[in-house]
Motif scaffolding. Structure first.
Motif, mmCIF file in Angstrom:
data_model
loop_
_atom_site.group_PDB
_atom_site.id
_atom_site.type_symbol
_atom_site.label_atom_id
_atom_site.label_comp_id
_atom_site.label_asym_id
_atom_site.label_seq_id
_atom_site.Cartn_x
_atom_site.Cartn_y
_atom_site.Cartn_z
ATOM 1 N N PRO A 1 0.807 -1.219 0.000
ATOM 2 C CA PRO A 1 0.000 0.000 0.000
ATOM 3 C C PRO A 1 0.844 1.275 0.000
ATOM 4 O O PRO A 1 1.913 1.336 0.607
ATOM 5 N N VAL A 2 0.336 2.299 -0.651
ATOM 6 C CA VAL A 2 1.026 3.598 -0.676
ATOM 7 C C VAL A 2 0.994 4.268 0.698
ATOM 8 O O VAL A 2 1.802 5.155 0.969
ATOM 9 N N TYR A 3 0.093 3.864 1.560
ATOM 10 C CA TYR A 3 -0.015 4.450 2.903
ATOM 11 C C TYR A 3 0.816 3.660 3.928
ATOM 12 O O TYR A 3 0.711 3.893 5.126
ATOM 13 N N ALA A 4 1.653 2.729 3.444
ATOM 14 C CA ALA A 4 2.565 1.983 4.312
ATOM 15 C C ALA A 4 4.005 2.334 3.952
ATOM 16 O O ALA A 4 4.269 2.888 2.880
ATOM 17 N N GLN A 5 4.924 2.016 4.853
ATOM 18 C CA GLN A 5 6.348 2.309 4.644
ATOM 19 C C GLN A 5 7.164 1.021 4.766
ATOM 20 O O GLN A 5 6.803 0.138 5.548
ATOM 21 N N ILE A 6 8.253 0.954 4.027
ATOM 22 C CA ILE A 6 9.190 -0.168 4.161
ATOM 23 C C ILE A 6 10.299 0.254 5.117
ATOM 24 O O ILE A 6 10.921 1.294 4.937
ATOM 25 N N GLN A 7 10.532 -0.545 6.157
ATOM 26 C CA GLN A 7 11.582 -0.257 7.130
ATOM 27 C C GLN A 7 12.478 -1.494 7.259
ATOM 28 O O GLN A 7 12.050 -2.522 7.785
ATOM 29 N N GLN A 8 13.693 -1.370 6.756
ATOM 30 C CA GLN A 8 14.630 -2.494 6.811
ATOM 31 C C GLN A 8 15.109 -2.700 8.249
ATOM 32 O O GLN A 8 15.396 -1.736 8.971
ATOM 33 N N ASP A 9 15.170 -3.974 8.670
ATOM 34 C CA ASP A 9 15.657 -4.289 10.020
ATOM 35 C C ASP A 9 17.169 -4.102 10.065
ATOM 36 O O ASP A 9 17.883 -4.572 9.180
ATOM 37 N N THR A 10 17.621 -3.434 11.093
ATOM 38 C CA THR A 10 19.061 -3.259 11.275
ATOM 39 C C THR A 10 19.554 -3.981 12.523
ATOM 40 O O THR A 10 20.754 -4.156 12.701
#
Length: 199
Positions: A57-66
């Protein structure tokens, strides 16, 4: 007898008068917090640290785990699809099956065990078999009831790739009041699975 009758009438009148002043309590109808849902629209996940793509969805964000328990994640392709407006995330983990230490059957069993762990609180778990024209197979676990994770899944090509996803919300709100949000996000995750493709 007349005095007794008069006294009884006065007591009855006093009780009736007093009860008129008492407020009448009526139960309020069941209500849930109002949620304004965004319009459904999707974009491509094309991060170069993963061997697959899908629509999210465009209203979600991708956050890579660090970090994973204060260490680096086992693979760069560990990330979350984060919903800021609902404070929820779909946690993604990736395993490269071409590595000799990674066994598909063990990973499948682990996915079943992790879904089954929620059976302590769930009303039931519905298993949905996934098989798409894109060469993606797996199982989705639709978990009904006050469980911590209402939806989980795993996807694989059976030879090189294994992906697991789990939906969580950062809230202690009961499942029935969170129900509309869960249903909304579940639709997004099903769309993600339908559009999932190995690179």
């Amino acid at each position: 007898m007349r005095k007794f009758s008069l006294l009884f009438s006065l007591i009855l009148l006093a009780l009736t008068w007093h009860s008129c002043d008492d407020p009448v309590y009526t139960p309020k109808p069941r209500s849930y917090p109002r949620v304004d849902f965004p319009e459904k629209a999707f974009r491509n996940f094309t991060e170069d640290y993963c061997n697959f793509t899908f629509e999210y969805p465009v209203y979600a964000q991708i956050q890579q785990d660090t970090k994973f328990f204060e260490e680096m994640p086992p693979d760069d392709c560990w990330f979350d699809v984060y919903y800021p407006s609902f404070d929820g995330r779909v946690h993604f983990t990736y395993v490269d099956l071409s590595q000799p230490t990674n066994n598909l059957e063990a990973l499948r069993q682990e996915a079943f065990s992790m879904a089954d762990w929620h059976n302590k609180r769930a009303n039931f778990i519905d298993e949905l078999i996934i098989k798409t024209p894109n060469g993606v197979s797996g199982i989705a676990f639709d978990i009904d009831g006050p469980a911590a994770s209402p939806f989980q899944f795993f996807l694989t090509d059976s030879t090189q790739h294994f992906v697991r996803g789990a939906l969580y919300f950062n809230t202690q709100v009961k499942a029935d009041s969170l129900g509309p949000v869960i249903d909304f996000v579940r639709e997004d995750v099903l769309h993600l699975i339908e559009t999932f493709e190995w690179k």
